[in-house]
Design an enzyme around this catalytic site. Structure first.
Site, short mmCIF file in Angstrom:
data_model
loop_
_atom_site.label_atom_id
_atom_site.label_comp_id
_atom_site.label_asym_id
_atom_site.label_seq_id
_atom_site.Cartn_x
_atom_site.Cartn_y
_atom_site.Cartn_z
N PHE A 154 -0.83 2.47 0.69
CA PHE A 154 -1.31 1.65 1.81
C PHE A 154 -2.29 0.57 1.37
O PHE A 154 -2.46 -0.43 2.07
CB PHE A 154 -1.96 2.54 2.89
N LYS A 197 10.28 1.20 -0.44
CA LYS A 197 9.72 2.01 0.65
C LYS A 197 8.21 1.82 0.67
O LYS A 197 7.46 2.43 -0.08
CB LYS A 197 10.07 3.50 0.48
N GLU A 222 3.91 3.78 5.15
CA GLU A 222 4.17 3.74 6.59
C GLU A 222 2.92 3.33 7.37
O GLU A 222 2.98 3.08 8.57
CB GLU A 222 4.71 5.10 7.07
N SER A 275 -1.37 8.53 -4.67
CA SER A 275 -2.36 9.50 -5.11
C SER A 275 -1.79 10.38 -6.23
O SER A 275 -0.56 10.52 -6.36
CB SER A 275 -2.79 10.37 -3.92
N CYS A 302 -7.75 1.10 -6.11
CA CYS A 302 -7.60 2.05 -7.22
C CYS A 302 -8.47 1.63 -8.41
O CYS A 302 -8.70 2.41 -9.31
CB CYS A 302 -6.16 2.13 -7.65
N GLU A 334 -11.57 11.92 -5.87
CA GLU A 334 -11.37 10.50 -5.55
C GLU A 334 -11.68 10.35 -4.05
O GLU A 334 -10.95 10.90 -3.21
CB GLU A 334 -9.93 10.06 -5.83
#
Ligand code: NAD
Length: 496
Positions: free
Chosen positions: A149, A173, A176, A226, A281, A381
């Site tokens: 995301f 993909k 979402e 992740s 990240c 994290e």
């Protein structure tokens, strides 16, 4: 309610699923639209579209493919404000940050326009008398890309321009949580002249991901997300015979030596810790400060934090909301954990005053000092605007701490001592290193990726690794026969 549809074969596609997921406007805290969640048979429809487009696209000349990429680059640059507005409305990052994300994605498109050069093979003449050997690079076929995301434009752009330039066709993909940017980019690529079916966007969750991982016609998977999911993707994709690159999570440390300019360190720490609300990240989440300068540095950072404005990214603030209410609550839970574990909360982002709707998913910048390294605040994290400080007595203690981390994505050292910086660059066990650069994301003609639990597979994203990942090499041994080559000899061919 608007529905975000799949994009298959150059048109909007409903698919057969009745399942949808909410897409929020995080600054308002409301559901802005719904996104379709694919079934296994929708995955099959997307892969079939990509497979049908592959033979013609792979045969399309390098110069034609290159020219479509050039047009895509021009259109994307001209219309980046439109895309930035979509990013801000679904992700929440402020507009200037959204434009920065697009600029870094554009760099990869520019790199991919060099595909005629990047696909060149090698040639050796007369390896044996009258025999030549050469190599070519060929596309893989249908490639799957699964993105997170936090960079709804940049991370897809790390992969699909290069995959397509190399002659592959794609099923992308996206997350979402912010799916619209991918569809917007696919439509733009079509406008640039990309044939239908070469870039398909399939929305969904685990069902869609598993469908791609198990589909026999998907040659490779490029994943970013992740660590636990990255590991699952790597293992499942490899078990199904696919080429896999799976980039995982991170916990990035910045080592501050006492000789560094503490004002510049404080600026960099604030920018790298709180940009995009810490949902990067490559964000700095731990400052490892070599004493005796920690007190002074903490004061300088806290002073800068008091000037940050938090609010709706469309209103010119410094920092936007988090992606969902659940994620905001999870991140703010770490402030409670820090207090329980004996750390000192210097700046508490809960209850921050915002320039936005009260229902937005807000959490202000948070600074936590003297974080114990056993605390989950240090080990997990967090992926939010929480910056931890760990005080260490020496350079050696700082490097040892960084090298013990399970993650190996990015790190930085701040110092004016060239010898110390060089030693750090060689000793640190991390894939991307900054020397007085807090977010060392490599330019497009190097490759991006971490070590240890931050990358599963041996290929990084974009750059030379990206070209290798999306192509496979063929070695050809050739001679032109003449009568002197006749005769029977069952021995293994030797070179003479
Ligand atoms: P995520 O792992 O939750 O989701 C990533 C993708 O996996 C999404 O497309 C999602 O739909 C899919 N997914 C989610 N759960 C799944 C499951 N159980 N099975 C199969 N697929 C599943 O990650 P996120 O929250 O979207 O993104 C944030 C994470 O991504 C952070 O950990 C961050 O460090 C990481 N990240 C890493 C890099 C990098 O370059 N290493 C870059 C950006 C983000």
């Amino acid at each position: 309610m608007e529905i975000v549809n799949h994009w298959l074969n150059g048109v909007s596609f409903d698919g057969e699923s009745t399942r949808t997921a909410p897409v929020y406007d995080p600054a308002r805290g409301v559901v802005a639209r719904e996104v379709r969640l694919a079934t296994t048979s929708d995955v099959d429809a997307a892969v079939r579209a990509a497979r049908a487009a592959f033979p013609e696209w792979a045969e399309t000349s390098l110069s034609k493919r290159q020219s479509v990429l050039f047009t895509f680059r021009e259109l994307l640059n001209a219309r980046k404000d439109e895309l930035a507005a979509i990013l801000t409305s679904e992700h929440g990052k402020v507009l200037s940050d959204a434009l920065g994300e697009i600029a870094r994605g554009l760099e990869v498109v520019e790199f991919a326009t060099g595909i005629p050069h990047l696909m060149k093979g090698e040639y050796s003449e007369n390896v044996s008398t009258g025999v030549d050997v050469y190599s070519t690079r060929e596309p893989l076929g249908v490639v799957g890309i699964i993105s997170p995301f936090n960079f709804p434009a940049m991370v897809p752009l790390w992969f699909f321009p290069l995959a397509i330039a190399a002659g592959n066709t794609v099923v992308l993909k996206p997350s979402e949580k912010d799916p619209s940017a991918s569809v917007w980019m696919a439509k733009l690529f079509q406008e640039a002249g990309l044939p239908d079916g070469v870039l398909n966007v399939l929305h969904g969750d685990k069902v869609a991901v598993d469908g791609l991982l198990h589909h026999p016609d998907v040659a490779s998977i490029s994943f970013v997300g992740s660590t636990p999911i990255a590991k699952y993707i790597y293992e499942t994709g490899a078990a199904n015979g696919k080429r896999v690159q799976a980039l995982g999570g991170a916990k990035n440390h910045m080592l501050v030596l006492p000789d560094a300019d503490l004002d510049l360190v404080a600026d960099s720490a604030v920018n790298a810790g709180f940009g995009s609300a810490g949902e990067r990240c490559m964000a700095i989440s731990v400052l490892v400060v070599v004493e005796p300068v920690a007190d002074e540095l903490v004061e300088k950072i806290a002073k800068r934090m008091s000037g940050l404005t938090v609010g709706d990214g469309r209103r010119g603030c410094d920092m936007g909301p988090l992606i969902t209410r659940e994620h905001r609550d999870r991140v703010s839970g770490y402030i409670d954990i820090a207090i329980e574990d004996g750390a000192t909360v210097v700046v508490d982002g809960r209850g921050v005053e915002v320039n936005g709707e009260s229902d937005g998913f807000w959490l202000g910048p948070t600074l936590i000092d003297s974080v114990p390294t056993e605390s989950r605040v240090y080990t997990d994290e967090i992926f939010g605007p929480v910056l931890s400080i760990v005080r260490v007595p020496s350079y050696d203690a700082g490097v040892a701490l960084i090298n013990r981390s399970r993650y190996g994505n990015g790190t930085a050292i701040f110092t004016n001592d060239g010898g110390a910086a060089r030693r750090f660059q060689r000793e640190v066990q991390i894939g991307m290193v900054g020397i007085n650069v807090p977010i060392p994301v490599p330019v497009a003609y190097y490759s991006f990726g971490g070590w240890k639990d931050s990358l599963f597979g041996d290929s990084k994203a974009y750059g030379p690794d990206g070209v290798h990942f999306f192509t496979r090499q063929k070695a050809v041994t050739r001679r032109w026969l003449d009568p002197s080559h006749g005769g029977i000899n069952l021995g293994f061919p030797e070179n003479r």
